[in-house]
Design an enzyme around this catalytic site. Structure first.
Site: not given
Length: 275
Positions: A186, A196-197
């Site tokens: 991201d 990121n996640k």
């Protein structure tokens, strides 16, 4: 003043649970097209200035929204806005395709690729590898609590790629059985860390321990020009289970030292040797 239909798009973006930064960048572009269709002159210029705060605030963990808000100039001409939006969408599309071309060269016959969450860039790599005739399988997490991994499983099923879905808690166990790790991003910070996640960092650690090369796929518009890893705001959403509040920070930060390379449309960026 921002038109109501534009605010509605921003609210939809804020509530998105499955798709990541690339999808939200496309929705952000849609919001700009609506602005250009509703406003002109000084009203448009004021709205564009306001969007430079509103759009990144939709999800502060996603550099794509910040970069899009700066890609669109402060102008009073709707035509200029539309042209810049079209340019951005074209760059986005070609970036995903080129990442697929470059990243697919990392996938060899017989590979077991492990991934986490849903990434348009990772999907592009896997699709292109399959088109090149590579034989491989994918291990993917369900990616609780929003289950983005299930969305990826559906896409892989359409492509005919063999896959296995695991719970997030089994990341360490299955990382040892993988030959390659591919995740999206991201944000890539100024110091090379990847946002990121949540769960990406534990996967990177497990791959590091098991000697599995860990790659990140990220379009260049996901590189934040200002933020460092210690300055990132990590979005948290309310979540509860069986009456108990459960912490739900959506993102984590993976230091560059655990990343073999970042696959961009411009090539693969590798960390300095001293890391």
């Amino acid at each position: 003043m921002i038109p109501e239909e534009v605010l509605s798009v921003l609210e939809d973006m804020r509530s998105e649970r499955i798709r990541g930064a690339t999808h939200l960048a496309k929705r952000g572009a849609e919001a700009y097209l609506l602005l250009a269709g509703n406003l002109r002159g000084e009203e448009l210029r004021k709205a564009l200035r306001e969007m430079r705060n509103l759009l990144p605030a939709v999800n502060p963990s996603m550099a794509s929204l910040y970069n899009l808000s700066r890609f669109i100039p402060l102008t009073d001409d709707p035509k200029v806005v539309r042209e810049r939006v079209e340019e951005f969408l074209s760059l986005l599309e070609t970036s995903i395709i080129e990442i697929g071309n470059i990243g697919s060269e990392l996938v060899d016959d017989g590979d077991t690729v492990i991934t986490h969450s849903f990434s348009s860039a990772v999907l592009s790599i896997l699709r292109r590898a399959m088109e090149k005739g590579r034989q491989f399988r994918v291990v993917l997490t369900e990616s609780a609590p929003d289950y983005e991994g299930i969305a990826l499983a559906r896409e892989l099923e359409k492509l005919g790629v063999g896959f296995e879905v695991i719970t997030d808690a089994q990341l360490g166990l299955f990382a040892r059985k993988a030959t390659l790790a591919l995740v999206g991003a991201d944000t890539v910070t100024r110091d090379g860390a990847v946002v990121n996640k949540a769960g990406t960092y534990p996967l990177a650690l497990a791959c590091h321990d098991a000697g599995v090369p860990f790659y990140v796929a990220a379009e260049s518009f996901k590189f934040h020009p200002e933020k460092s890893s210690d300055g990132m705001e990590l979005l948290e959403r309310p979540y509860s289970r069986q009456g108990y509040r459960v912490r739900n920070i959506l993102f984590d930060v993976t230091p560059w030292k655990f990343i073999r390379g970042i696959i961009t449309e411009l090539g693969i960026i590798v960390p300095p040797k001293e890391l």
